[in-house]
Design an enzyme around this catalytic site. Structure first.
Site, PDB file in Angstrom:
ATOM      1  N   SER A  95       8.127 -13.146 -37.195  1.00 44.86           N
ATOM      2  CA  SER A  95       8.706 -14.116 -38.134  1.00 44.86           C
ATOM      3  C   SER A  95       7.696 -14.687 -39.117  1.00 44.86           C
ATOM      4  O   SER A  95       8.073 -15.190 -40.166  1.00 44.86           O
ATOM      5  CB  SER A  95       9.390 -15.256 -37.389  1.00 44.86           C
ATOM      6  OG  SER A  95       8.448 -16.116 -36.796  1.00 44.86           O
ATOM      7  N   LYS A 153       6.239 -21.699 -37.475  1.00 46.24           N
ATOM      8  CA  LYS A 153       6.845 -21.683 -38.809  1.00 46.24           C
ATOM      9  C   LYS A 153       5.941 -22.395 -39.808  1.00 46.24           C
ATOM     10  O   LYS A 153       5.022 -23.107 -39.445  1.00 46.24           O
ATOM     11  CB  LYS A 153       8.217 -22.377 -38.807  1.00 46.24           C
ATOM     12  CG  LYS A 153       9.207 -21.821 -37.812  1.00 46.24           C
ATOM     13  CD  LYS A 153       9.616 -20.408 -38.128  1.00 46.24           C
ATOM     14  CE  LYS A 153      10.456 -19.822 -36.999  1.00 46.24           C
ATOM     15  NZ  LYS A 153      10.422 -18.393 -36.976  1.00 46.24           N
TER      16      LYS A 153
END
Length: 182
Positions: free
Chosen positions: A44, A87
């Site tokens: 990710s 993230k």
């Protein structure tokens, strides 16, 4: 004389036990309050982070300030609290994020993102515009391929309280991807 040796050995053993105990307590306090290590699973955050990268994460800075735009953070996964996600913070409280035509706009201006793949297309799911409330941030994975990252496009803005640390340094692998994260 034999008795003195036994007393000295016993005293030395107790000193070792105390030292080991103290070292374990200090290590637990450091890991709990100051920094931790993180192991990257998944793609990710590609191309910034790769599967199996190992990172130092800073916890202590969160006691004094909230994360800033561009920081890479480790957070408690909103959709599975037993997991953590890595993230990038895109927007802070009071900001508006809009994704249109594959581009991210922050407060009406296109966001310059030199950390994502060239010509990357940022997909959306149900929503394409978010207002970030007080005490929250908006996060995205650097990998913008469809379905590659569960992030704020999927679960909305995340509470600053769910952030467990800032990733500051990659300590493995060595070589061109070793060092401070940007």
């Amino acid at each position: 004389m034999e008795e003195d040796k036994k007393i000295k050995a016993k005293s030395e053993t107790m000193e070792w036990v105390k030292s080991i105990f103290f070292a374990v307590i200090v290590a637990i306090l450091i890991k709990t309050f100051i920094f931790n290590t993180t192991y990257v699973l998944g793609s990710s955050m590609y191309p910034t982070l790769h599967e199996k990268d190992r990172l130092f994460t800073n916890k202590i800075s969160l006691y004094f300030s909230n994360p800033g735009r561009g920081d890479i953070v480790i957070l408690k996964a909103p959709d599975n609290p037993s997991k953590d996600y890595i993230k990038r913070v895109i927007a802070l409280a009071g900001d508006t994020v809009e994704i249109k035509d594959g581009k991210v706009y922050l407060n009406g201006e296109i966001l310059e993102e030199d950390y994502i793949a060239e010509n990357a297309y940022t997909h959306t799911y149900d929503e394409d515009t978010w207002f970030v409330p007080k005490g929250y941030v908006f996060v995205l994975g650097d990998n913008r391929e469809e379905g590659a990252s569960k992030d704020s496009r999927y679960f909305g803005c995340i509470s600053v309280e769910s952030i467990k640390g800032k990733a500051n340094f990659r300590y493995f692998p060595f070589g061109d991807r070793f060092g401070k994260l940007e």
